[in-house]
Design an enzyme around this catalytic site. Structure first.
Site, mmCIF file in Angstrom:
data_model
loop_
_atom_site.group_PDB
_atom_site.id
_atom_site.type_symbol
_atom_site.label_atom_id
_atom_site.label_comp_id
_atom_site.label_asym_id
_atom_site.label_seq_id
_atom_site.Cartn_x
_atom_site.Cartn_y
_atom_site.Cartn_z
ATOM 1 N N SER A 1 5.454 -6.562 -0.658
ATOM 2 C CA SER A 1 4.010 -6.470 -0.892
ATOM 3 C C SER A 1 3.326 -5.600 0.160
ATOM 4 C CB SER A 1 3.437 -7.888 -0.945
ATOM 5 O OG SER A 1 2.284 -7.893 -1.701
ATOM 6 N N HIS B 1 5.465 -11.906 -8.505
ATOM 7 C CA HIS B 1 5.369 -11.264 -7.191
ATOM 8 C C HIS B 1 6.055 -12.153 -6.145
ATOM 9 C CE1 HIS B 1 3.178 -8.405 -4.638
ATOM 10 N NE2 HIS B 1 2.812 -9.404 -3.851
HETATM 11 C C1 GTR Z 1 -2.526 -8.573 -2.576
HETATM 12 C C2 GTR Z 1 -2.852 -7.145 -2.390
HETATM 13 C C3 GTR Z 1 -1.670 -6.350 -2.733
HETATM 14 C C4 GTR Z 1 -0.440 -6.876 -2.045
HETATM 15 C C5 GTR Z 1 -0.474 -8.364 -1.758
HETATM 16 C C6 GTR Z 1 0.326 -8.907 -0.602
HETATM 17 O O1 GTR Z 1 -3.603 -9.413 -2.596
HETATM 18 O O2 GTR Z 1 -3.958 -6.855 -3.135
HETATM 19 O O3 GTR Z 1 -1.890 -4.995 -2.502
HETATM 20 O O4 GTR Z 1 -0.116 -6.122 -0.951
HETATM 21 O O5 GTR Z 1 -1.709 -8.865 -1.531
HETATM 22 O O6 GTR Z 1 0.593 -8.267 0.395
HETATM 23 O O7 GTR Z 1 0.670 -10.076 -0.691
#
Ligand code: GTR
Length: 342
Positions: free
Chosen positions: A185, A324
């Site tokens: 992420s 995710h």
């Molecule tokens: C989200 C963000 C993403 C991603 C993520 C993370 O909220 O918008 O770009 O990087 O966080 O790092 O968990």
């Protein structure tokens, strides 16, 4: 079909690496700070000798340095197989200092023959708009940044470079020709910038990096530059805000970030249900970056399904089912990719 999808994105052409690095820094992430003026590594005495049932040794290391004339230090862990090396290794930029961690299956990595050097990003600089603490605190007077000064991603990447400095001192135990930087992420965005700006990394792995990482900005769905600059402006340089609702004005797109890693190897991982990151824009980014890599990007001429891995080229892509997360399958495919190209 893919070429038609790419044409719709209207991407600026790739440039020579030096120009891409300049634009990545001045327009998106900010300028990487200079290397420390002085540095030493201390292996703390509380070494864990019988880690992972005795298959590994885990050293707690402190990197102490002088940056901008001021002292700065951060801790990291080096978990290295007990059997003689040198071993391939990961530098994992993580959300937590834990070992193992839900994003880092240490014993499985050791069993696969890899060492893993890991640090917690918060130990380098806090994940917020405060530029007075940690590494930011020694770089900036009163926390104030100029338009090209680094955001937090560049600071975390700089710390990963320091961990690589340490790895280079252990040539009998670690094989830098099989080194990989990885993260998930926001820390996957960081891993890509780390490898783009430091040719010592043989591999980079981006797990679900999405917006401002491995996803094309032009034509992206889910998170946009506006979204990310509203919530996390401090990850980037101040200049990046110019491109809120104005992606077409960027003199580069994120295929430049991947191409800046060539001719070394990069693998991009997506999760099929991670719509916020936009897996298709990550895949198309690999297609657009492919001309920079020897042999291009071997994949069918259509968008991928939910469970695919294209690992044969020096730029690779995989997509796994689910949300995710930095999952076991992501690590397994990364290991396969490194083995194929070592
Ligand atoms: C989200 C963000 C993403 C991603 C993520 C993370 O909220 O918008 O770009 O990087 O966080 O790092 O968990």
């Amino acid at each position: 079909m893919l070429s038609a999808l790419l044409e719709e994105r209207n991407l600026p052409p790739l440039r020579p690496r030096a120009e891409m690095l300049e634009l990545l820094q001045t327009e998106i992430y900010g300028r990487l700070p200079a290397a420390p003026e002085a540095m030493e590594f201390t292996v703390e005495p509380d070494v864990i000798w019988r880690f992972c049932a005795g298959k590994a040794v885990c050293d707690r290391v402190t990197a102490r340095m002088v940056v901008n004339g001021k002292p700065f230090e951060f801790p990291f862990l080096a978990t290295i197989p007990t059997v003689p090396g040198p071993h391939p290794f990961f530098i994992h930029i993580n959300f937590r200092p834990d070992n193992p961690d839900r994003y880092m299956p240490t014993e499985e990595l050791i069993d696969a023959g890899f060492a893993v050097l890991s640090f917690c990003y918060n130990d380098v600089s806090s994940d917020n708009g405060d530029f007075t603490d940690g590494l930011a605190g020694v770089l900036f007077e009163n926390g104030a940044r100029g338009p090209e000064d680094p955001g937090k991603i560049a600071l975390w990447a700089w710390a990963a470079h320091r961990v690589m400095d340490y790895a280079e001192t252990l040539t009998d135990r670690l094989d830098c020709t099989r080194s990989a930087v990885c993260g998930h992420s926001r820390l996957a965005k960081t891993a890509l910038f780390t490898a783009a700006t430091d040719t010592r990394f043989a591999f980079a792995y981006s797990n679900d990096s999405g917006c401002s990482g491995a996803a094309l900005a032009r034509g992206k769905t889910g998170e946009s530059i506006r979204d990310i600059c509203e919530r996390f402006p401090f990850w980037f340089c101040e200049n990046y805000k110019k491109y809120v609702d104005n992606e077409a004005a960027m003199p580069l797109d994120h295929h430049a970030l991947l191409a800046a890693i060539a001719p070394r190897c990069v693998l991009v991982g997506s999760a099929s249900e991670d719509a916020w990151a936009d897996p298709d824009s990550e895949f198309l980014c690999c297609c657009a970056a492919a001309p920079a890599f020897d042999g291009g990007f071997p994949c069918p001429d259509r968008l991928p399904g939910d469970n695919v891995a294209f690992l044969d080229g020096r730029i690779g892509y995989h997509r796994r089912p689910g949300l995710h997360y930095f999952s076991r399958l992501d690590w397994q495919r990364l290991i396969e990719f490194i083995r194929l190209h070592s």
